[in-house]
Design a protein around this motif. Structure first.
Motif, short mmCIF file in Angstrom:
data_model
loop_
_atom_site.label_atom_id
_atom_site.label_comp_id
_atom_site.label_asym_id
_atom_site.label_seq_id
_atom_site.Cartn_x
_atom_site.Cartn_y
_atom_site.Cartn_z
N GLU A 84 0.84 -1.20 0.00
CA GLU A 84 0.00 0.00 0.00
C GLU A 84 0.87 1.25 0.00
O GLU A 84 1.73 1.43 0.87
CB GLU A 84 -0.90 0.00 1.23
CG GLU A 84 -1.65 1.28 1.52
CD GLU A 84 -2.71 1.60 0.49
OE1 GLU A 84 -2.58 2.65 -0.18
OE2 GLU A 84 -3.66 0.82 0.35
N SER A 85 0.69 2.07 -1.02
CA SER A 85 1.29 3.41 -1.07
C SER A 85 2.81 3.41 -0.95
O SER A 85 3.39 4.29 -0.32
CB SER A 85 0.69 4.30 0.03
OG SER A 85 -0.69 4.38 -0.07
N ILE B 122 -1.91 -5.38 3.14
CA ILE B 122 -1.37 -4.61 4.26
C ILE B 122 -1.66 -3.11 4.12
O ILE B 122 -2.05 -2.64 3.05
CB ILE B 122 0.15 -4.84 4.39
CG1 ILE B 122 0.90 -4.31 3.16
CG2 ILE B 122 0.45 -6.31 4.63
CD1 ILE B 122 2.40 -4.40 3.26
N ASN B 123 -1.46 -2.37 5.21
CA ASN B 123 -1.60 -0.92 5.18
C ASN B 123 -0.34 -0.23 4.69
O ASN B 123 -0.40 0.92 4.23
CB ASN B 123 -1.94 -0.39 6.58
CG ASN B 123 -3.41 -0.57 6.93
OD1 ASN B 123 -4.28 -0.28 6.12
ND2 ASN B 123 -3.68 -1.06 8.13
N GLY B 124 0.79 -0.90 4.80
CA GLY B 124 2.04 -0.39 4.24
C GLY B 124 2.38 1.01 4.71
O GLY B 124 2.49 1.27 5.91
N SER B 125 2.54 1.92 3.76
CA SER B 125 2.92 3.30 4.08
C SER B 125 1.83 4.30 3.70
O SER B 125 2.11 5.43 3.31
CB SER B 125 4.24 3.65 3.37
OG SER B 125 4.28 3.12 2.06
N HIS B 126 0.60 3.85 3.83
CA HIS B 126 -0.55 4.72 3.57
C HIS B 126 -0.51 5.91 4.52
O HIS B 126 -0.08 5.80 5.66
CB HIS B 126 -1.84 3.92 3.77
CG HIS B 126 -3.08 4.64 3.34
ND1 HIS B 126 -3.66 5.64 4.08
CD2 HIS B 126 -3.87 4.49 2.24
CE1 HIS B 126 -4.75 6.08 3.46
NE2 HIS B 126 -4.89 5.41 2.36
N ASP C 271 0.15 -1.39 -4.48
CA ASP C 271 -1.03 -1.06 -5.30
C ASP C 271 -0.80 0.18 -6.15
O ASP C 271 -1.19 0.24 -7.31
CB ASP C 271 -2.28 -0.91 -4.43
CG ASP C 271 -2.10 0.08 -3.29
OD1 ASP C 271 -1.00 0.66 -3.14
OD2 ASP C 271 -3.06 0.27 -2.51
N HIS C 272 -0.15 1.18 -5.58
CA HIS C 272 0.16 2.42 -6.30
C HIS C 272 1.27 3.14 -5.55
O HIS C 272 1.64 2.76 -4.44
CB HIS C 272 -1.08 3.32 -6.40
CG HIS C 272 -1.69 3.66 -5.06
ND1 HIS C 272 -1.16 4.62 -4.23
CD2 HIS C 272 -2.75 3.14 -4.40
CE1 HIS C 272 -1.87 4.69 -3.12
NE2 HIS C 272 -2.85 3.80 -3.19
N ALA D 193 -5.12 4.94 -7.06
CA ALA D 193 -5.89 4.73 -5.83
C ALA D 193 -6.16 3.24 -5.66
O ALA D 193 -6.38 2.52 -6.64
CB ALA D 193 -7.20 5.50 -5.87
N THR D 194 -6.16 2.78 -4.41
CA THR D 194 -6.33 1.36 -4.09
C THR D 194 -7.61 0.78 -4.67
O THR D 194 -7.61 -0.31 -5.24
CB THR D 194 -6.34 1.17 -2.56
OG1 THR D 194 -5.14 1.71 -2.01
CG2 THR D 194 -6.45 -0.30 -2.19
#
Length: 550
Positions: free
Chosen positions: A235-236, A368-372, A426-427, A274-275
């Protein structure tokens, strides 16, 4: 002239001045974000409609029902303004469908983490509400019956004109993406509602993705000597902030050690910024130009189920709205579905461990939430590694490093298995030096930064020994919209059709074009985008989607 007359005249002048001041401030505030994001004709329509609405509200204000209507009108206008103003202030973009889908499918933890960004603008919204209501109140004392009737008639004519115009356009172009109500509202001061209407329609269509799906009547499976497949949906994550891709800081120490066991994609390109749009395209046949229900229904979860895999979806992105968006609709087809309401991504690991204990061939998706945003909330204090003095740069790089730690933990659990792991983000994110938190989602007309992502395919030693595997670096540009086809080959699944979009297939040909979608569902050619957010915006052509695209 008597004293009473002089005082009355003075009061009327003061009221008139107060009205013009409040009405002007209300209108200027409403138009502020619009002026910077929309063409002049759009700004003019919003201004005219806003003036007619306030005038008509003043005509009814003297009665109790009129006061209630006016309060509701002011509230709606201010909510619309607050949403668009805060979005522009944070992202330098207008509110769009991707933002609306995120709002409709968000969960409480994400609301809390993002609240600090938006509450900062609440006083501005309250000020807009106050100016608008005072303007209506003051005008109600001045407007006569004839003026009231004229203003109301003009308002009805305005809505009728644009409603008929939108209906005629819809009949002419047969455009399915924009519902008629959204087309009409976008010409009014309630234009944000148009994005929510589209987002809600999209969420309903997403339910069909989960309910339907390709039958895969000709599907076959060939054993690849791998028992456990893992797909980590990041994520991000910006590729440029990863040591694996040349970043000078130690953000990916674990990934730096995998080169002998991995196929690393040097130039992976996400299909959307965007996700809610990118992940469905990555996991299915859909792409930016062919974002249809049928293509979304043909996704890797359905294919894996049909091939006899035991499928797991373990997500840190919350369970609110899990049956109402494209990502969750695809996830819902999994045999085992877990929405983990935790603080950090490593809280998925116990669920992952339980899935690994189950016998048989399996594919495990870890979302995962990653670096959102906000990146400072994406890792525990024990992983607060970087201290350069730039808080938000440090937060983002710490979040990237924490994702690296998470990946290392997952790969460690797969070491003694015949296993393989695919990781991608994702992006990406754009870097805006004028924004306090520095990094932001790409929205309208993003730069390449919004799409530049990491991706690698890792094999355990046992998997490498069992048969030849492709490792090393992929230097050519790679659209992650092709990952569905890549995963089919990776898992040994054949659908009965040529799979020429897979890197592992004999008929594979590199892509020449890379269509990408922004948050407003506009389609561009990636190669024509500016490299960085602060670069001048190029004059590029918006591509058309296929006829049945959503």
């Amino acid at each position: 002239m008597s004293f009473v007359t002089i005082v009355a005249t003075k009061l009327r002048e003061e009221q008139r001045n107060a009205f013009f001041l409040c009405a002007s401030l209300s209108l200027l505030m409403l138009l502020w974000p619009v002026v910077f994001t929309q063409p002049p004709r759009f700004v003019l329509r919003i201004a005219v409609c806003n003036i007619l609405l306030i005038t008509s509200a003043a005509a009814f204000y003297k009665s109790l029902p009129g006061k209630i209507i006016s309060l509701a009108l002011c509230a709606c206008l201010s909510v619309n303004f607050a949403i668009d103003f805060s979005t522009y202030s944070i992202y330098e973009s207008e509110f769009n469908v991707a933002f609306a889908m995120s709002v409709l499918t968000t969960h409480m933890r994400e609301i809390k983490s993002m609240a600090s960004l938006y509450l900062y603008y609440m006083p501005v919204a309250i000020a807009h509400f106050s100016f608008t209501l005072i303007a209506i109140h003051l005008l109600s004392n001045k407007i006569n019956r004839r003026q009231s009737i004229v203003s109301f008639v003009l308002l009805v004519l305005f809505f009728s004109w644009f409603s008929f115009s939108c209906w005629s356009k819809k009949q002419k172009d047969k455009e399915v993406y924009y519902p008629l109500a959204a087309r009409i509202l976008v010409n009014t001061p309630f234009y944000v509602a148009a994005d929510f209407i589209i987002a809600n329609r999209d969420n309903q269509l997403a339910a069909k993705v989960g309910q339907g799906g390709e039958n895969y009547t000709n599907l076959t499976w060939q054993d690849q000597n791998i028992e456990t497949y893992v797909v980590v949906i990041g994520e991000s994550a910006r590729r440029s902030n990863m040591q694996l891709y040349g970043f000078p800081l130690s953000t990916t120490p674990a990934e730096m050690k995998i080169s002998n066991n991995a196929l690393i994609f040097e130039k992976a390109i996400a299909p959307a910024s965007a996700t809610v749009l990118a992940v469905p395209m990555i996991l299915s046949r859909a792409d930016a130009e062919h974002f249809t229900v049928d293509n979304l229904s043909q996704n890797i979860v359905n294919a894996a189920n049909k091939a006899g895999f035991n499928t797991y979806w373990i997500s840190a992105q919350g369970n609110s709205g899990k049956s109402n968006n494209y990502v969750a609709a695809i996830a819902a087809a999994s045999h085992h579905l877990h929405w983990v309401d935790g603080h950090y991504d490593d809280e998925l690991l116990p669920w992952f461990d339980d899935a690994l204990k189950q016998p048989g061939k399996k594919v495990i998706f870890l979302h995962i939430n990653g670096s959102h945003e906000l990146a400072c909330t994406r890792y525990p204090e024990s992983h607060d590694y970087f201290h350069t003095g730039n808080k938000y740069e440090d937060c983002y790089n710490n979040a990237i490093r924490f994702t690296d730690y998470f990946l290392a933990e997952v790969m460690e659990r797969l070491t003694n298995r015949s296993a393989s792991l695919l990781y991608f983000s994702d992006h990406g994110l754009e870097k805006n030096a004028q924004l306090e938190s520095v990094y932001m989602h790409g929205s309208r007309f993003p730069s390449k930064e919004a799409y530049d992502v990491p991706q690698f395919l890792w094999y355990s030693d046992n998997a490498l020994k069992s048969q030849p595997r492709k490792t090393g670096k992929i230097e050519m540009p790679w659209s992650t919209a092709n990952n569905y086809f890549l995963m089919l080959s990776w898992m040994g699944i054949k659908t009965g059709e040529p799979n020429c979009r897979s890197l592992f297939d004999a008929c594979f040909q590199p892509d020449n074009t890379f269509p990408v979608m922004d948050g407003g569902r506009h389609i561009f050619e990636y190669q024509q985008l500016r490299a960085h957010f602060n670069d001048p915006k190029p004059d590029i052509t918006v591509k058309k989607a296929s006829k049945n695209s959503l």
